[in-house]
Design a protein around this motif. Structure first.
Motif, PDB file in Angstrom:
ATOM      1  N   UNK A 121       0.843  -1.203   0.000  1.00 27.74           N
ATOM      2  CA  UNK A 121       0.000   0.000   0.000  1.00 27.74           C
ATOM      3  C   UNK A 121       0.874   1.248   0.000  1.00 27.74           C
ATOM      4  N   UNK A 122       1.942   1.222   0.803  1.00 30.02           N
ATOM      5  CA  UNK A 122       2.754   2.434   0.955  1.00 30.02           C
ATOM      6  C   UNK A 122       3.866   2.515  -0.086  1.00 30.02           C
ATOM      7  N   UNK A 123       3.922   1.537  -0.998  1.00 26.76           N
ATOM      8  CA  UNK A 123       5.022   1.450  -1.949  1.00 26.76           C
ATOM      9  C   UNK A 123       6.352   1.558  -1.190  1.00 26.76           C
ATOM     10  N   UNK A 124       6.481   0.727  -0.166  1.00 25.23           N
ATOM     11  CA  UNK A 124       7.668   0.732   0.698  1.00 25.23           C
ATOM     12  C   UNK A 124       7.991   2.153   1.173  1.00 25.23           C
ATOM     13  N   UNK A 136      15.594  -5.903  -1.911  1.00 23.22           N
ATOM     14  CA  UNK A 136      17.024  -5.604  -1.933  1.00 23.22           C
ATOM     15  C   UNK A 136      17.803  -6.325  -3.053  1.00 23.22           C
ATOM     16  N   UNK A 137      18.759  -5.599  -3.611  1.00 21.41           N
ATOM     17  CA  UNK A 137      19.613  -6.101  -4.695  1.00 21.41           C
ATOM     18  C   UNK A 137      21.020  -6.285  -4.119  1.00 21.41           C
ATOM     19  N   UNK A 138      21.703  -7.332  -4.552  1.00 20.05           N
ATOM     20  CA  UNK A 138      23.051  -7.625  -4.037  1.00 20.05           C
ATOM     21  C   UNK A 138      23.959  -6.395  -4.132  1.00 20.05           C
ATOM     22  N   UNK A 149      21.452  -2.992 -11.572  1.00 20.06           N
ATOM     23  CA  UNK A 149      20.212  -2.999 -10.774  1.00 20.06           C
ATOM     24  C   UNK A 149      20.468  -2.400  -9.395  1.00 20.06           C
ATOM     25  N   UNK A 150      21.652  -2.678  -8.832  1.00 23.34           N
ATOM     26  CA  UNK A 150      21.986  -2.152  -7.510  1.00 23.34           C
ATOM     27  C   UNK A 150      22.071  -0.615  -7.533  1.00 23.34           C
ATOM     28  N   UNK A 151      22.645  -0.102  -8.603  1.00 21.53           N
ATOM     29  CA  UNK A 151      22.767   1.359  -8.708  1.00 21.53           C
ATOM     30  C   UNK A 151      21.378   1.993  -8.736  1.00 21.53           C
ATOM     31  N   UNK A 152      20.477   1.399  -9.504  1.00 22.03           N
ATOM     32  CA  UNK A 152      19.101   1.924  -9.566  1.00 22.03           C
ATOM     33  C   UNK A 152      18.408   1.779  -8.211  1.00 22.03           C
ATOM     34  N   UNK A 180       7.761 -13.828 -10.117  1.00 21.20           N
ATOM     35  CA  UNK A 180       9.098 -13.847  -9.521  1.00 21.20           C
ATOM     36  C   UNK A 180      10.151 -13.811 -10.637  1.00 21.20           C
ATOM     37  N   UNK A 181       9.783 -14.324 -11.803  1.00 23.00           N
ATOM     38  CA  UNK A 181      10.688 -14.237 -12.945  1.00 23.00           C
ATOM     39  C   UNK A 181      10.970 -12.787 -13.300  1.00 23.00           C
ATOM     40  N   UNK A 182       9.923 -11.966 -13.350  1.00 20.84           N
ATOM     41  CA  UNK A 182      10.204 -10.567 -13.711  1.00 20.84           C
ATOM     42  C   UNK A 182      10.869  -9.831 -12.557  1.00 20.84           C
ATOM     43  N   UNK A 183      10.557 -10.240 -11.327  1.00 22.14           N
ATOM     44  CA  UNK A 183      11.249  -9.634 -10.186  1.00 22.14           C
ATOM     45  C   UNK A 183      12.747  -9.971 -10.255  1.00 22.14           C
ATOM     46  N   UNK A 184      13.020 -11.221 -10.605  1.00 21.07           N
ATOM     47  CA  UNK A 184      14.402 -11.665 -10.743  1.00 21.07           C
ATOM     48  C   UNK A 184      15.136 -10.830 -11.801  1.00 21.07           C
ATOM     49  N   UNK A 185      14.433 -10.556 -12.896  1.00 17.77           N
ATOM     50  CA  UNK A 185      15.054  -9.707 -13.938  1.00 17.77           C
ATOM     51  C   UNK A 185      15.326  -8.320 -13.373  1.00 17.77           C
ATOM     52  N   UNK A 186      14.407  -7.812 -12.573  1.00 20.79           N
ATOM     53  CA  UNK A 186      14.583  -6.447 -12.063  1.00 20.79           C
ATOM     54  C   UNK A 186      15.730  -6.361 -11.047  1.00 20.79           C
ATOM     55  N   UNK A 187      16.108  -7.476 -10.431  1.00 19.66           N
ATOM     56  CA  UNK A 187      17.267  -7.430  -9.524  1.00 19.66           C
ATOM     57  C   UNK A 187      18.547  -7.897 -10.226  1.00 19.66           C
ATOM     58  N   UNK A 188      18.451  -8.015 -11.552  1.00 17.43           N
ATOM     59  CA  UNK A 188      19.636  -8.314 -12.352  1.00 17.43           C
ATOM     60  C   UNK A 188      19.903  -9.791 -12.561  1.00 17.43           C
TER      61      UNK A 188
END
Ligand SMILES: Cc1ncc(C[n+]2csc(CCOP(=O)(O)OP(=O)(O)O)c2C)c(N)n1
Ligand SMILES: [Mg+2]
Length: 623
Positions: free
Chosen positions: A312-315, A595-597, A608-611, A504-512
């Protein structure tokens, strides 16, 4: 009444007799609280609670296929009943019991009443360790049922028959309290269940539990009204509390009187009909362009009956106004105080009525209203675009939702839980009835869909229930199709097959990570990875094998015809539709903190981490 009169019953018999006599009342309407008992017998309950259920058939016993699933069904039933009715669920000791833990957590997180009655190890101890007993070197009073403690709102172990007397009253207090509600666990040692005791007859007299509508304190309503009068761009967030309180009409009146626009959480979707001009639709990570734009600008947020979870709060990035303030109407203090809100601890309907009186004559500016209407129109055009993509085949999931939505009648119910469907449904589904949208997204538990849908159907068999489920969730738990066939509760299951964990596949892409390990493919000997050919899973045959009517649909027309065919069926029907995993419903101006590594040998991860680090800057504290 003779207080000294007693009845000699086993602990289990006393428990069942008590459950048949519990009623709830709200707004003068009274109904029995327990609709029955779900169970899967084993040696831990068969001679105790099993015997008692046979002796007292007025509390109907429902045989499920999986203990987790039966607790989901119970939770779905309670939610569809606005928490005014519930089920008990009983299991044997050991694995049957721990199978319930996952769904118990789901019920508690979603603030739903479920009474759990797992069998437990012998209280008398002499024959220990019994089959399936967890032995602890430091205590004889630990069993696997201790796993229920953190996921229950009340927990007890009935080591003597008379403990039941006080435990049952505590259980009912929690189960019928809008503020404290969640799973309640009464662990039942298997010897104690079968032991007889002279119970006071008063325990088995009809008992009516009043479900309160606490009124707001004047000391808080006054400043709440002042804050609203002082603001320029207010926004209401309607959560599940609006629906449980049956406050939809009060909310519509309040919104119309004040001109304040409304965004809906997953649990709150349906608070207003989708076509109410002030309903901006879903809010947050899975929100609409309209609600999320208004959230960014709002200087005052009136939250009602929501947990204010990160979706709801978009983190904590959704609210961008530097001086934004929160007022929160909620029966639970835990929620009312979130975001340092002005905590109006009260029933949603009662509070909206009283706050409305104090705002008589006040209204948002015409310019703000016009702005919100424009955003709403833009959003509706976007839904039309997605519903009419005419992609493929495989068709897109968005248009499949459009076909089902257009086919379902206003009071029918859509059910979902995990994967990409909750987001797509939250954005796109056009809800026309407060109980028409039922997506479990407090726990987002794969496997809830079909089991929970069964509970929804049992709560109101006059509604067609449309369960939308991904292939991953279906493979995890489809067993209650059998139970729906057994009981004659027909479900319409629409299985959207994208060959894996699309979300989760697209989430995985978004974390690189490029979708690593999320597709349903053969292990490839050449790479050693799961990147071989797509696994051939025959979902139609699978559903048919459980007694469902099963249909494959390829095109939009097929899907429409399959829905017609399903409507004519009397038994559960499963429609399998392949959808294109690449044709996704986009996000609309929102963000979720995953979180991204921080370091990696992979360039995609470093990017992805920089973004990610950039985006983190927007997270706020509200103090
Ligand atoms: C019990 C459980 N395990 C794991 C997860 C994490 N998870 C969330 S969505 C998802 C994939 C769901 O796949 P599917 O049902 O096919 O839906 P899709 O993402 O393809 O839309 C997973 C593994 C979860 N929510 N619940
Ligand atoms: Mg999938």
């Amino acid at each position: 009444m003779n207080a000294a009169r007693t009845e000699r019953l086993t602990t289990a018999q006393a428990l069942v007799r008590f459950l048949t006599q519990q009623y709830v009342e709200r707004d003068g309407r009274e109904a029995p609280f327990f609709a029955g008992v779900w169970g899967i017998f084993g040696h831990g309950i068969v001679g105790g609670l099993g015997q008692a259920l046979q002796q007292y058939p007025e509390l109907r016993y429902y045989l499920a296929r999986n203990e987790q699933a039966m607790v989901h069904a119970a939770a779905g039933f309670a939610r569809a009943s606005n928490r005014l009715r519930a089920f008990a669920c009983t299991s044997s000791i050991g694995p049957g019991a721990t199978n319930m833990v996952t769904a118990a957590a789901g019920a508690t997180i979603n603030r739903l009443p479920v009474l759990l009655l797992p069998g437990d190890i012998f209280a008398r101890r002499n024959v220990a360790p019994v089959l399936q007993q967890l032995e602890s070197p430091f205590s004889a009073d630990v069993s696997v049922n201790d796993c229920f403690r953190p996921v229950s709102r009340y927990w007890d172990r009935i080591n003597r028959p008379e403990q039941l007397i006080t435990a049952l009253l505590e259980a009912m207090r929690v189960l019928t309290s809008p503020a404290e509600v969640g799973a309640v666990t009464l662990a039942l040692p298997q010897d104690v269940q079968a032991e007889a005791f002279d119970y006071p007859a008063a325990l088995f007299e009809k008992r009516i539990w009043h479900v309160p509508r606490p009124r707001p304190e004047t000391a808080l309503l006054q400043p709440a009204a002042e804050w609203i009068k002082q603001c320029e761009r207010p926004l209401i967030i309607a959560g599940g509390g609006v629906i449980y309180s049956e406050a939809g009409e009060a909310l519509a009146r309040f919104a119309e009187q004040t001109g304040i626009p409304v965004g809906e959480t997953q649990a709150g979707k349906g608070s207003l009909s989708y076509d109410h001009p002030q309903n901006l639709g879903a809010i947050g990570v899975t929100g609409t362009s309209a609600a999320n734009a208004i959230a960014r600008e709002a200087d005052l947020v009136l939250a009602i009956g929501t947990r204010l979870g990160d979706f709801v709060t978009a983190s904590k990035t959704a609210f961008g106004h530097p001086a934004v303030r929160f007022i929160h109407i909620n029966v639970a203090t835990l929620d009312a105080h979130k975001h340092a809100a002005l905590p109006v601890v009260a029933d949603a309907r009662a509070a909206l009525e009283e706050l409305g009186e104090r705002l008589e004559g006040w209204r948002v500016s015409d310019a703000y209203r016009a702005h919100t209407f424009r955003l709403k129109e833009e959003w509706e055009a976007e839904v039309e675009r997605i519903f009419n993509l005419n992609h493929g085949p495989p068709i897109s999931q968005g248009e499949a939702i459009g076909v089902v939505n257009a086919f379902a009648r206003p009071h029918d119910v859509v059910v979902g839980a995990a994967g990409s469907l909750p987001g797509d449904l939250h954005k796109l589904w056009r809800t026309r009835d407060p109980k028409g949208y039922h997506v479990e997204y407090g726990y987002s538990c794969m496997g809830y869909e079909i089991a929970g849908g069964l509970g929804v159907k049992m709560a109101d068999p006059d509604r067609e229930v449309y369960v939308l489920v991904g292939d991953g969730s279906y493979l995890m738990m489809s067993s209650e199709i059998v139970t729906s066939v057994q009981e004659g509760y027909k479900l319409n299951v629409i299985l959207l097959d994208n060959h894996g964990f699309g979300s989760i596949g697209s989430l995985s892409k978004s974390v690189g990570s490029g979708g690593f390990g999320t597709e349903f493919r053969f292990r490839n000997p050449a790479t050693g990875q799961l990147d071989g050919a797509v696994l051939p899973i025959d979902f139609v045959a699978n559903a048919a094998s459980m007694g469902a009517h099963a249909i494959r649909a390829v095109t939009r027309d097929d899907l429409h015809q399959a829905l017609e065919e399903a409507r004519r069926q009397e038994r559960t029907t499963v429609i399998v539709v392949e959808v294109d995993p690449e044709e996704r419903v986009p996000a609309y101006g929102s963000w979720w903190d995953v979180p991204v590594a921080e370091v990696s040998s992979m360039e995609t991860v470093r990017q992805a981490r920089a973004e990610y680090e950039q985006a983190l800057q927007r997270e706020r504290y509200f103090l």
